[in-house]
Design a protein around this motif. Structure first.
Motif, PDB file in Angstrom:
ATOM      1  N   THR A  19      26.157  75.048  -7.212  1.00 46.45           N
ATOM      2  CA  THR A  19      26.549  74.411  -6.076  1.00 46.45           C
ATOM      3  C   THR A  19      25.574  73.093  -6.061  1.00 46.45           C
ATOM      4  O   THR A  19      24.595  73.204  -6.748  1.00 46.45           O
ATOM      5  N   GLU A  20      26.129  72.234  -5.129  1.00 47.32           N
ATOM      6  CA  GLU A  20      25.101  71.267  -4.714  1.00 47.32           C
ATOM      7  C   GLU A  20      23.619  71.730  -4.263  1.00 47.32           C
ATOM      8  O   GLU A  20      22.519  71.310  -4.507  1.00 47.32           O
ATOM      9  N   THR A  37      37.236  74.047  -3.658  1.00 45.98           N
ATOM     10  CA  THR A  37      36.083  73.930  -4.071  1.00 45.98           C
ATOM     11  C   THR A  37      36.461  72.801  -5.350  1.00 45.98           C
ATOM     12  O   THR A  37      37.154  73.146  -6.119  1.00 45.98           O
ATOM     13  N   ARG A  48      29.548  72.320 -12.329  1.00 43.24           N
ATOM     14  CA  ARG A  48      29.169  72.137 -10.904  1.00 43.24           C
ATOM     15  C   ARG A  48      30.058  72.411  -9.971  1.00 43.24           C
ATOM     16  O   ARG A  48      31.435  72.055 -10.347  1.00 43.24           O
ATOM     17  N   SER A  49      29.697  72.550  -8.731  1.00 45.74           N
ATOM     18  CA  SER A  49      30.872  72.598  -7.682  1.00 45.74           C
ATOM     19  C   SER A  49      30.553  72.116  -6.500  1.00 45.74           C
ATOM     20  O   SER A  49      29.254  72.172  -6.135  1.00 45.74           O
ATOM     21  N   ARG A  50      31.353  71.625  -5.560  1.00 48.88           N
ATOM     22  CA  ARG A  50      31.028  71.157  -4.388  1.00 48.88           C
ATOM     23  C   ARG A  50      32.208  71.176  -3.409  1.00 48.88           C
ATOM     24  O   ARG A  50      33.478  71.477  -3.848  1.00 48.88           O
ATOM     25  N   ARG A  51      31.948  71.161  -2.091  1.00 51.77           N
ATOM     26  CA  ARG A  51      33.163  71.188  -1.268  1.00 51.77           C
ATOM     27  C   ARG A  51      33.641  69.805  -0.881  1.00 51.77           C
ATOM     28  O   ARG A  51      32.842  68.898  -0.336  1.00 51.77           O
TER      29      ARG A  51
END
Ligand SMILES: [Zn+2]
Length: 101
Positions: A19-20, A37, A48-51
């Motif tokens: 995540t960030e 996501t 990588r992942s983020r909202r």
């Protein structure tokens, strides 16, 4: 090439993302338009992942995935219990992951 590892709760293969905030988060292995996501691969090959937000909506190189905690049968059971900890806040989780290496 996806990095799939079994969920330690239900043993289903899941995709691990960063995540960030630099934390590891599991998402279901296939993209899901109903997910919340955004997942992409950065220049180093890390997933990588983020909202996504109104200011930063989904971009062309990102795909929506469903966080595995939303579909994990074991987790869903745990979350239904009164007083259960929210996902991602148990320090015991990180400890266990380190020991598995
Ligand atoms: Zn699971």
């Amino acid at each position: 090439m996806k990095r799939l590892l079994p969920c330690r709760d239900c043993r289903r293969p899941v995709l691990w993302t960063i995540t960030e905030a630099g934390k590891r988060m599991a998402v279901d292995p296939d993209p899901d338009p109903a997910g919340n996501t955004a997942v992409w691969r950065d220049g180093t090959g890390a997933v990588r992942s983020r909202r996504p937000s109104a200011e930063l909506p989904l971009t062309g190189w990102e795909r929506l995935y469903m966080p595995h905690v939303a579909t994990c049968p074991t987790r869903t059971e745990q979350l239904a219990l009164p007083g259960a900890l929210p996902p991602g806040v148990t320090s015991l989780d990180a400890h266990r992951r380190k020991k598995r290496r």
